[in-house]
Design a protein around this motif. Structure first.
Motif, mmCIF file in Angstrom:
data_model
loop_
_atom_site.group_PDB
_atom_site.id
_atom_site.type_symbol
_atom_site.label_atom_id
_atom_site.label_comp_id
_atom_site.label_asym_id
_atom_site.label_seq_id
_atom_site.Cartn_x
_atom_site.Cartn_y
_atom_site.Cartn_z
ATOM 1 N N PRO A 1 -0.436 6.821 5.381
ATOM 2 C CA PRO A 1 0.608 7.863 5.351
ATOM 3 C C PRO A 1 1.586 7.687 6.506
ATOM 4 O O PRO A 1 1.228 7.197 7.584
ATOM 5 N N VAL A 2 2.811 8.095 6.284
ATOM 6 C CA VAL A 2 3.862 7.967 7.285
ATOM 7 C C VAL A 2 4.285 9.371 7.725
ATOM 8 O O VAL A 2 4.763 10.166 6.907
ATOM 9 N N HIS B 1 14.319 5.213 6.148
ATOM 10 C CA HIS B 1 14.235 4.000 5.330
ATOM 11 C C HIS B 1 12.819 3.424 5.419
ATOM 12 O O HIS B 1 12.371 3.039 6.497
ATOM 13 N N LEU B 2 12.125 3.369 4.277
ATOM 14 C CA LEU B 2 10.789 2.777 4.225
ATOM 15 C C LEU B 2 10.866 1.382 3.594
ATOM 16 O O LEU B 2 11.629 1.166 2.646
ATOM 17 N N THR B 3 10.070 0.461 4.130
ATOM 18 C CA THR B 3 10.139 -0.911 3.628
ATOM 19 C C THR B 3 8.785 -1.596 3.727
ATOM 20 O O THR B 3 7.960 -1.260 4.586
ATOM 21 N N ARG B 4 8.576 -2.562 2.826
ATOM 22 C CA ARG B 4 7.426 -3.461 2.911
ATOM 23 C C ARG B 4 7.877 -4.880 3.256
ATOM 24 O O ARG B 4 7.103 -5.827 3.150
ATOM 25 N N GLY C 1 11.372 9.590 -6.973
ATOM 26 C CA GLY C 1 11.335 10.986 -7.373
ATOM 27 C C GLY C 1 10.218 11.800 -6.740
ATOM 28 O O GLY C 1 10.165 13.015 -6.918
ATOM 29 N N THR C 2 9.298 11.158 -6.020
ATOM 30 C CA THR C 2 8.215 11.884 -5.351
ATOM 31 C C THR C 2 8.797 12.786 -4.264
ATOM 32 O O THR C 2 9.699 12.388 -3.523
ATOM 33 N N THR C 3 8.283 14.021 -4.180
ATOM 34 C CA THR C 3 8.751 14.952 -3.160
ATOM 35 C C THR C 3 7.586 15.426 -2.296
ATOM 36 O O THR C 3 6.458 15.552 -2.765
ATOM 37 N N VAL C 4 7.854 15.654 -1.042
ATOM 38 C CA VAL C 4 6.891 16.234 -0.107
ATOM 39 C C VAL C 4 7.621 17.301 0.687
ATOM 40 O O VAL C 4 8.843 17.276 0.837
ATOM 41 N N GLY D 1 0.969 5.720 -0.404
ATOM 42 C CA GLY D 1 1.598 4.827 -1.368
ATOM 43 C C GLY D 1 3.077 5.085 -1.537
ATOM 44 O O GLY D 1 3.626 4.848 -2.626
ATOM 45 N N ALA D 2 3.732 5.571 -0.495
ATOM 46 C CA ALA D 2 5.151 5.915 -0.588
ATOM 47 C C ALA D 2 5.975 4.720 -1.060
ATOM 48 O O ALA D 2 5.754 3.586 -0.644
#
Length: 538
Positions: free
Chosen positions: A200-201, A302-305, A228-231, A270-271
């Motif tokens: 988790p971030v 900004h999330l990245t792999r 589309g996932t919301t938190v 799994g964001a």
């Protein structure tokens, strides 16, 4: 009839008698058993049945009495909570805690009217808010907790407190609008890029909100990912022990009209990579009014792999930098791989005070396909420079992030200051005169020194000695070379007739020193021979 409505004097008396039976803590004991110590609320009432708060300065005075059968107790302390309630007695908006103690401290809000630790009466003038959701409101004591210094405790809720005259009515101005969002942003100590490592971030946001009527009470942020996932994450303003309202770590607001509050949001393990953006802010004021703000157009995280867009060839140079005498530059280089529509920006984060963090928009691509980011290094005291994070973003909105600062593996990008490992060296030394006359005293005597050090010279000094080796003065201090690249020192004064010797010291920027020409063979020999002069009579 509602317990919070006006009661008859007979009804209040009956309630008070019932309270005496219900509100004493502890349990029944058998015949001959020693009763357990008990705290009890034996009186509670507001002095005013109603107040007009439309002018903004109304107060409602409440008094209460707490008794304690623990005779060894020397202090009783606790809190009463005053809050607006609806017609059914349910709390509305913020509760206002009021601390009390028989042995008062600086931050205790209620005053002691009279009594002892075993039976004390307390008083507090509650400042009635000027605004409410309706013109006529009811305020009540909805909670009370108390404890003595021997461990006896008491806790009462609004249902039991309702058996006392625990409420009053107020006329207030109507507030029909919720708070406004003035700004919301990722906390400055946190980077806007994050590398996804399967965990988790955590992202912290600061929300700046205002409500100049009832004041801000609580808020909630909704963050949406590219899939589309919301938190969500929220905050509530709470009064601390002093006069500040806190709402998350590192916050402290003098009032609730204008606030800065911290919101912690946990993005899932799994964001999805991409931009996670604040899409909604829901704020509540102290009267219960709610305002929902959408389409805030605030900066995303900004999330990245590091899958689609990458960076190769991460370097820093030079590995050894010389900033002993002046500022210098370092260059961080990288080669973007897989960029679409060019590279929009590159961000470099550093530690060790070597530079402020750098973000270069639309960086120039060199002929070899690399990008160079310059870091400015301040002189002398910056000993090392460590790159803690490198992030880049392409024109299509994709990102890559490297380094511990961005939640990824640490980078091995460190540059260090050139060590001052050798003594400075004098290459020449010349006096301005070898003969002076007593009749011309006081007179000037100059010393010109040629010297070098890999890290530069920052100090020079010289001393004049008579034939007996006794100091007769000198000169020096901080040094800067003249146009000829040499160091010029001077002496102005009077000396008696005799023969004199000059010794001098040079000091490097790193603090290393070398001595030349001092009496009795101290230090090194002067490169061009001993420095001597004579003062003659006449």
């Amino acid at each position: 009839m509602n317990r919070l409505s006006v009661r008859t004097a007979i009804g209040r008396g009956a309630f008070a008698l019932l309270a005496g039976a219900l509100l004493v803590g502890g349990t029944a004991t058998g015949a001959g058993a020693t009763p357990k110590p008990r705290l009890a609320l034996t009186a509670l009432a507001f002095a005013e049945a109603s107040v007009d708060a439309t002018g903004g300065r109304a107060r409602a005075t409440v008094e209460w009495t707490v008794t304690d059968t623990q005779q060894a107790a020397t202090n009783v302390s606790g809190t009463v909570v005053v809050q607006q309630v609806d017609p059914a007695g349910r709390p509305v908006g913020r509760g206002y805690p009021v601390s009390f103690a028989f042995q008062r401290k600086w931050d205790t809000r209620a005053t002691v009217v009279s009594g002892t630790a075993q039976a004390a009466t307390y008083r507090y003038a509650f400042p009635v808010p000027r605004y409410a959701a309706v013109a006529n409101t009811t305020w009540a004591v909805v909670g009370l907790t108390a404890a003595d210094d021997k461990g006896t405790e008491l806790s009462l809720g609004r249902a039991r407190l309702g058996t006392f005259h625990n409420s009053f009515t107020a006329t207030e101005l109507i507030d029909t609008t919720g708070p406004a969002v003035d700004n919301a942003y990722v906390v400055s100590e946190q980077p806007q890029y994050r590398y996804l490592d399967g965990k988790p971030v955590a992202v912290a946001y600061d929300v700046v909100a205002s409500d100049y009527e009832a004041g801000v009470y609580a808020g909630e942020l909704t963050v949406r990912g590219p899939d589309g996932t919301t938190v969500t994450g929220g905050f509530t303003l709470e009064r601390d022990g002093g006069n500040l309202y806190t709402c998350g770590e590192g916050t402290g607001n003098g009032d609730t009209d204008e606030v800065r509050c911290r919101v912690e949001v946990q993005l899932p393990a799994g964001a999805a990579p991409g931009d996670w953006t604040i899409t909604r802010a829901r704020l509540t004021d102290n009267t219960g009014n709610v305002a929902v703000h959408r389409n805030l157009a605030l900066a995303p995280v900004h999330l990245t792999r590091n899958a689609q867009l990458k960076a190769d060839g991460l370097t820093i140079g030079p590995k050894l930098f010389n900033n002993w005498t002046s500022p210098t530059e370092l260059t961080v280089s990288l080669k973007p791989v897989g960029a679409l529509k060019g590279v929009a920006s590159v961000t470099v984060l550093t530690a060790d005070d070597c530079s402020s963090n750098q973000t270069v928009d639309a960086p120039v691509l060199q002929a070899d396909g690399t990008i160079a980011v310059k870091l400015w290094i301040l002189p002398i005291y910056t000993r090392s420079c460590t790159v803690t994070g490198i992030a880049l973003r392409d024109g299509a909105g994709r990102s890559a992030a490297y380094g511990a600062a961005f939640n990824g593996p640490a980078l091995n990008l460190v540059a260090t200051q050139l060590p001052d490992s050798t003594d400075p060296v004098a290459t020449s030394a010349v006096l301005s005169a070898t003969e002076l006359r007593t009749s011309q005293m006081p007179q000037s005597l100059g010393l010109t020194v040629g010297a070098s050090s890999p890290v530069g010279i920052t100090g020079t000094s010289f001393t004049i000695y008579d034939a007996a080796g006794v100091s007769q003065g000198g000169g020096g201090g901080g040094a800067a070379p003249g146009p000829d690249g040499k160091f010029h020192l001077g002496f102005y004064g009077s000396l008696p007739a005799g023969t004199y010797t000059v010794g001098f010291t040079i000091t490097s920027s790193g603090g290393r020193s070398a001595m030349y020409g001092y009496p009795n063979g101290a230090g090194l020999p002067v490169p061009s021979g001993p420095l001597t002069f004579t003062v003659i009579e006449g």
